[in-house]
Design a protein around this motif. Sequence first.
Motif, PDB file in Angstrom:
ATOM      1  N   SER A 105       0.846  -1.185   0.000  1.00 58.08           N
ATOM      2  CA  SER A 105       0.000   0.000   0.000  1.00 58.08           C
ATOM      3  C   SER A 105       0.887   1.244   0.000  1.00 58.08           C
ATOM      4  N   SER A 147       0.771   3.566   2.135  1.00 54.89           N
ATOM      5  CA  SER A 147       1.215   3.777   3.520  1.00 54.89           C
ATOM      6  C   SER A 147       2.429   2.926   3.851  1.00 54.89           C
ATOM      7  N   GLY A 175       5.171  16.404  -0.672  1.00 53.35           N
ATOM      8  CA  GLY A 175       4.106  16.294  -1.663  1.00 53.35           C
ATOM      9  C   GLY A 175       4.410  16.882  -3.020  1.00 53.35           C
ATOM     10  N   ALA A 185       0.810  12.267  -4.159  1.00 55.50           N
ATOM     11  CA  ALA A 185      -0.023  11.757  -3.067  1.00 55.50           C
ATOM     12  C   ALA A 185      -0.869  10.598  -3.568  1.00 55.50           C
ATOM     13  N   SER A 186      -1.233   9.746  -2.665  1.00 57.67           N
ATOM     14  CA  SER A 186      -2.168   8.652  -2.945  1.00 57.67           C
ATOM     15  C   SER A 186      -3.401   8.890  -2.094  1.00 57.67           C
ATOM     16  N   TYR A 187      -4.545   8.801  -2.711  1.00 58.28           N
ATOM     17  CA  TYR A 187      -5.804   9.049  -2.010  1.00 58.28           C
ATOM     18  C   TYR A 187      -6.423   7.725  -1.599  1.00 58.28           C
ATOM     19  N   LEU A 188      -6.648   7.611  -0.306  1.00 54.71           N
ATOM     20  CA  LEU A 188      -7.244   6.420   0.274  1.00 54.71           C
ATOM     21  C   LEU A 188      -8.565   6.809   0.919  1.00 54.71           C
ATOM     22  N   PRO A 189      -9.415   5.869   1.229  1.00 58.00           N
ATOM     23  CA  PRO A 189     -10.681   6.224   1.869  1.00 58.00           C
ATOM     24  C   PRO A 189     -10.462   7.020   3.156  1.00 58.00           C
ATOM     25  N   ARG A 249      -8.528   9.557   3.792  1.00 58.04           N
ATOM     26  CA  ARG A 249      -7.224  10.188   4.027  1.00 58.04           C
ATOM     27  C   ARG A 249      -6.371  10.119   2.767  1.00 58.04           C
ATOM     28  N   LYS A 250      -5.237  10.796   2.832  1.00 59.23           N
ATOM     29  CA  LYS A 250      -4.285  10.686   1.728  1.00 59.23           C
ATOM     30  C   LYS A 250      -2.892  10.496   2.291  1.00 59.23           C
ATOM     31  N   VAL A 290       0.676  11.623   1.648  1.00 65.27           N
ATOM     32  CA  VAL A 290       1.469  12.632   0.952  1.00 65.27           C
ATOM     33  C   VAL A 290       2.882  12.112   0.747  1.00 65.27           C
ATOM     34  N   ARG A 316       2.968   8.321  -4.674  1.00 64.17           N
ATOM     35  CA  ARG A 316       1.884   8.155  -5.645  1.00 64.17           C
ATOM     36  C   ARG A 316       2.077   6.828  -6.352  1.00 64.17           C
TER      37      ARG A 316
END
Length: 101
Positions: free
Chosen positions: A6, A8, A25, A32-36, A38-39, A41, A44
């Motif tokens: 992931s 994270s 960032g 950045a990666s956008y997760l449910p 949260r993101k 930073v 990507r």
Amino acid sequence: MTEHVSASELADRVRAHPSVVRLHGGPFGAIASYLPGRKVVGVRLPDEGEPVEVGVVLRLDRPLPDVVAELRGLVAAVVGPVPVDIVVGDVVTPDEPPEGG
């Protein structure tokens, strides 16, 4: 990818490198990666065929090309044979506080 990771988990692995002060960032927070809810930073994980991007702030204690090569190798070992872009957003000198203040 050689293993499923992931954003994270990849962020944690990159932050564990001794020359990494923190993730960055990039311009306008674009790395950045956008997760449910949260993101993450500084990491990507793109669609297939696009490079993985990692933004970092580094300690200026070793030659930057060496550190970037190490980080690229660390990320590539996890994500497999895809391009890896390491973006150095800033550096911190040994006499400067790591968080700028």
